[in-house]
Design a protein around this motif. Structure first.
Motif, short mmCIF file in Angstrom:
data_model
loop_
_atom_site.label_atom_id
_atom_site.label_comp_id
_atom_site.label_asym_id
_atom_site.label_seq_id
_atom_site.Cartn_x
_atom_site.Cartn_y
_atom_site.Cartn_z
N GLU A 1 0.84 -1.21 0.00
CA GLU A 1 0.00 0.00 0.00
C GLU A 1 0.87 1.26 0.00
OE1 GLU A 1 -3.47 -0.23 0.20
OE2 GLU A 1 -3.49 -2.40 0.47
N ALA A 2 1.91 1.24 -0.82
CA ALA A 2 2.88 2.34 -0.81
C ALA A 2 2.24 3.69 -1.10
CB ALA A 2 3.98 2.07 -1.83
N HIS A 3 1.15 3.69 -1.88
CA HIS A 3 0.49 4.97 -2.20
C HIS A 3 -0.14 5.63 -0.98
CE1 HIS A 3 -2.33 1.68 -2.62
NE2 HIS A 3 -3.23 2.51 -2.17
N ASN A 4 -0.39 4.85 0.07
CA ASN A 4 -0.92 5.44 1.31
C ASN A 4 0.18 6.13 2.11
OD1 ASN A 4 -3.52 4.69 0.93
ND2 ASN A 4 -3.40 2.85 2.19
N TYR A 5 1.38 5.59 2.05
CA TYR A 5 2.47 6.15 2.85
C TYR A 5 3.24 7.23 2.10
CZ TYR A 5 1.20 2.20 5.67
OH TYR A 5 0.48 1.31 6.41
N ALA A 6 3.31 7.09 0.77
CA ALA A 6 3.98 8.12 -0.03
C ALA A 6 3.03 8.56 -1.14
CB ALA A 6 5.28 7.57 -0.61
N PRO A 7 1.98 9.27 -0.75
CA PRO A 7 1.00 9.69 -1.77
C PRO A 7 1.51 10.88 -2.58
CG PRO A 7 0.35 10.53 0.37
CD PRO A 7 1.62 9.75 0.60
N GLY B 1 8.06 11.89 3.49
CA GLY B 1 9.42 12.44 3.47
C GLY B 1 10.46 11.35 3.66
N ALA B 2 10.21 10.47 4.64
CA ALA B 2 11.19 9.41 4.95
C ALA B 2 11.36 8.47 3.76
CB ALA B 2 10.72 8.63 6.18
N ILE B 3 10.24 8.15 3.10
CA ILE B 3 10.31 7.22 1.98
C ILE B 3 11.00 7.87 0.78
CG2 ILE B 3 8.90 5.94 0.31
CD1 ILE B 3 6.89 5.69 2.77
N GLU B 4 10.67 9.12 0.54
CA GLU B 4 11.32 9.80 -0.59
C GLU B 4 12.82 9.97 -0.36
OE1 GLU B 4 7.66 12.26 -2.62
OE2 GLU B 4 9.06 13.38 -1.38
N THR B 5 13.20 10.16 0.90
CA THR B 5 14.63 10.28 1.19
C THR B 5 15.36 8.99 0.84
OG1 THR B 5 14.11 11.78 2.98
CG2 THR B 5 16.32 10.84 2.99
N ILE B 6 14.79 7.84 1.26
CA ILE B 6 15.44 6.57 0.91
C ILE B 6 15.44 6.40 -0.61
CG2 ILE B 6 15.46 4.06 1.19
CD1 ILE B 6 14.16 4.35 3.86
N PRO C 1 -0.82 3.21 -8.81
CA PRO C 1 0.39 3.95 -9.18
C PRO C 1 0.13 5.43 -9.39
CG PRO C 1 0.08 2.04 -10.62
CD PRO C 1 -1.06 2.04 -9.66
N VAL C 2 -1.07 5.79 -9.83
CA VAL C 2 -1.35 7.19 -10.11
C VAL C 2 -1.37 8.03 -8.83
CG1 VAL C 2 -3.87 7.01 -10.10
CG2 VAL C 2 -2.77 8.72 -11.54
N HIS C 3 -1.63 7.39 -7.69
CA HIS C 3 -1.62 8.12 -6.42
C HIS C 3 -0.27 8.04 -5.70
CE1 HIS C 3 -5.70 8.89 -6.98
NE2 HIS C 3 -6.18 7.72 -6.60
N LEU C 4 0.68 7.32 -6.28
CA LEU C 4 1.98 7.14 -5.63
C LEU C 4 2.90 8.31 -5.96
CD1 LEU C 4 3.76 5.12 -4.05
CD2 LEU C 4 4.25 3.98 -6.20
N SER C 5 3.66 8.73 -4.97
CA SER C 5 4.59 9.86 -5.15
C SER C 5 5.43 9.70 -6.41
CB SER C 5 5.50 9.94 -3.93
OG SER C 5 6.78 10.41 -4.28
N VAL C 6 5.41 10.72 -7.25
CA VAL C 6 6.17 10.67 -8.50
C VAL C 6 7.66 10.61 -8.18
CG1 VAL C 6 6.75 11.95 -10.59
CG2 VAL C 6 4.40 11.87 -9.81
N THR C 7 8.06 11.37 -7.14
CA THR C 7 9.47 11.37 -6.74
C THR C 7 9.92 9.95 -6.40
OG1 THR C 7 9.06 13.50 -5.75
CG2 THR C 7 11.11 12.43 -5.13
N ALA C 8 9.13 9.27 -5.58
CA ALA C 8 9.51 7.91 -5.16
C ALA C 8 9.48 6.95 -6.35
CB ALA C 8 8.60 7.43 -4.04
N LEU C 9 8.41 7.03 -7.13
CA LEU C 9 8.26 6.08 -8.24
C LEU C 9 9.34 6.28 -9.30
CD1 LEU C 9 6.61 3.79 -9.43
CD2 LEU C 9 5.08 5.44 -10.47
N SER C 10 9.69 7.53 -9.56
CA SER C 10 10.67 7.76 -10.62
C SER C 10 12.07 7.29 -10.20
CB SER C 10 10.71 9.24 -11.00
OG SER C 10 11.11 9.98 -9.89
N GLN C 11 12.27 7.09 -8.90
CA GLN C 11 13.56 6.57 -8.45
C GLN C 11 13.63 5.05 -8.52
OE1 GLN C 11 16.26 8.38 -7.53
NE2 GLN C 11 15.20 10.30 -7.87
N CYS C 12 12.50 4.41 -8.78
CA CYS C 12 12.50 2.95 -8.88
C CYS C 12 12.94 2.57 -10.28
CB CYS C 12 11.10 2.39 -8.62
SG CYS C 12 10.54 2.66 -6.95
N ASN C 13 14.18 2.10 -10.38
CA ASN C 13 14.71 1.84 -11.72
C ASN C 13 14.26 0.52 -12.32
OD1 ASN C 13 15.99 4.23 -11.26
ND2 ASN C 13 17.88 3.59 -12.22
#
Ligand SMILES: Nc1ncnc2c1ncn2[C@@H]1O[C@H](COP(=O)(O)OP(=O)(O)OP(=O)(O)O)[C@@H](O)[C@H]1O
Ligand SMILES: [Mg+2]
Length: 505
Positions: A362-368, A380-385, A403-415
């Motif tokens: 449920e990552a979109h709940n923690y890093a929306p 913030g903590a998730i985006e930092t990692i 995926p549409v509700h998941l932080s773009v910053t976090a998702l774009s770092q997932c290679n």
């Protein structure tokens, strides 16, 4: 190499090709399928491609008028050798050419008339960067090749598992956890921490992996008061005045100082004592603050000591399941995830714990992406990692059905992304934007995948490929998934209660 491989057809000359990027062949085997990898011996080397589309044609059925006319009396196939005239054309997208053991860009088209073969699996393995010691996630669609991906490539720059509900995200995550637990120490092992929103992973404890698995009951988690910033406490005190907040901040600072001097830990009881002893609070403020602290106490989250010891969650080759299924408050879950993520990362930076992967259901709940009304305390903590983790051996595996509700910053770092079935157009769009190397044909294929079928794309593979996720080795009864079962048990319980009451009377 070529002789043992199945012959698939013959390259033809068409309006579009052959070129260095595409060619077509007339199909001579029943086994040709969309997505399949094929190879052609060319002058400069071995050309590798995959079937992008297949067309079936038959001259007998080209004219709608005559087909309609003939079929009125009897099927055309009874009077004409129609099946003899059917042919199938496969279009191939060229991926490159093997020359001297290296994959290079194809610089010359294959010759019309030449034979097309099913791709050699050793060659394919090299092309896709799979390796014998890799993590075995599944098998390649249309091939027997096992998708064994390199740990570094899969996790170092983070992984996202995306799919709509029920398409096999948690199942795949379990397969990955098994692979991580089975790794030998000499290959390098990571610790696994799973934020389990629905209590789906607790079953690992009773499986053959039980010895390597520990479960943390979310209801027992305690965060020491000294680790809690006043600002976080204020989020539970919406009506507090700025003066009251200032006073509380002062009191917390005093507590901290006392604690550091005496080396004693402190909790909410100590905070209550300090508030009671304070001379700066007016008649109204004191009971108000005490009331709020009482409410925070009832959350059963803030304590004197940390439980569990966050550092102990990470052990190489072992998994810790943080089971949050028993917790009702969304905010409380977020505070926990934020605390765990921050602490794990800071300990990893100081090399106090092994490299780890934090798997977040449920990552979109923690890093929306959007924070409309909802708080996002863990974002913030998730985006930092996500941004900095790779330098320190701190990896994320984000699992989400939106995926549409998941932080773009976090998702774009997932290679690396592993995408199972998705049908929502907005989610598809986001996946298309965030995944490099994914084309429209693949995006549309995602909507038709079956449970357990996935597109592997990104760093972990030389080219985007569809895989069938392997069978899980561990087995347990999934918690409350079968609606019939839940309904039946519910009614049985009522009947049982009734008979018990009757027996008593
Ligand atoms: N690769 C697979 N092989 C066999 N069965 C599978 C596979 N993947 C998933 N399943 C089955 O499909 C069902 C749904 O899978 P799973 O719970 O992993 O979906 P999910 O995407 O996590 O759903 P949710 O979003 O609701 O959490 C389960 O019963 C699971 O056992
Ligand atoms: Mg799930």
């Amino acid at each position: 190499m070529g002789s043992a491989l199945e012959e698939m057809g013959t390259v033809i000359s068409t309006f579009e090709g052959p070129t260095t990027v595409v060619f077509s062949f007339v199909v001579g085997s029943k086994n040709v399928r969309k997505g399949q990898f094929v190879q052609v011996e060319a002058e400069d080397g071995l050309v590798l491609g995959s079937v992008s589309e297949i067309t079936r044609a038959n001259r007998y059925f080209e004219s709608a008028e005559s087909v309609a006319e003939y079929e009125r009396s009897s099927p055309m196939s009874t009077n004409f050798p129609t099946t003899d005239w059917e042919y199938i054309i496969a279009n191939v997208r060229v991926h490159g050419m093997f020359k001297g053991g290296l994959m290079i860009r194809s610089t010359f088209p294959v010759a019309p008339g030449i034979k097309v073969h099913s791709a050699d699996e050793e060659l394919l393995k090299k092309f896709l960067h799979f390796e014998e010691n890799g993590l075995f996630l599944g098998t390649l669609a249309n091939h027997k090749l096992e998708a064994k991906v390199n740990l570094n490539k899969l996790l170092q720059k983070h992984l996202a598992i995306l799919a709509m509900s029920g398409s096999g995200k948690s199942y795949l995550a379990s397969v990955l956890i098994e692979e991580l637990m089975e790794r030998k120490a000499e290959k390098g092992r990571m610790g696994i921490v799973i934020i389990d929103s629905h209590g789906e992973y607790a079953g690992f404890r009773s499986s053959q992996y039980g010895k390597s698995v520990s479960i943390v009951d979310g209801k027992k988690i305690r965060i020491p008061l000294r680790k809690i910033a006043p600002a976080l406490l204020f989020t539970w005190m919406p009506d507090a005045s700025s003066q009251q907040k200032r006073e509380l901040e002062k009191i917390m600072l005093e507590l901290k100082k006392d604690g550091e001097q005496t080396h004693n830990s402190y909790g909410l009881s100590e905070l209550v004592e300090k508030i009671n002893a304070s001379e700066n609070l007016d008649k109204k403020s004191k009971p108000a603050l005490l009331g709020w602290v009482g409410e925070i106490r009832s959350l059963k989250l803030v304590g004197k000591e940390e439980y569990p010891k966050i550092g102990e969650l990470v052990k190489p080759g072992c998994a810790s399941v943080v089971d949050l299924s028993g917790i009702d408050g969304e905010k409380k879950k977020q505070v926990i995830v934020s605390y765990v993520a921050k602490k794990l990362f800071s300990m990893r930076k100081k090399e106090k714990i092994a490299p780890f992967v934090l798997m977040l259901e449920e990552a979109h709940n923690y890093a929306p992406e959007k924070m409309t009304r909802k708080v996002a305390l863990a974002k913030g903590a998730i985006e930092t990692i996500a941004r900095e983790g790779r330098k320190f051996g701190a990896s994320l595996c984000l699992i989400s059905q939106r995926p549409v509700h998941l932080s773009v910053t976090a998702l774009s770092q997932c290679n690396t992304n592993i995408i199972l079935r998705v049908t929502n157009p907005n989610d598809i769009k986001r996946i298309g934007e965030s995944c490099e190397g994914i084309d429209d044909a693949m995006l549309s294929s995602i909507t038709t995948l079956r449970v357990g079928e996935a597109l592997l794309v990104g760093e972990a593979t030389g080219s985007p490929v569809f895989i069938k996720v392997r069978q899980k080795k561990s087995s347990w009864i999934p918690k409350g998934q079968d609606l019939e079962e839940i309904a039946r048990k519910f009614e049985e319980a009522i009947v049982k209660k009734k008979t018990e009451v009757e027996a008593f009377l």
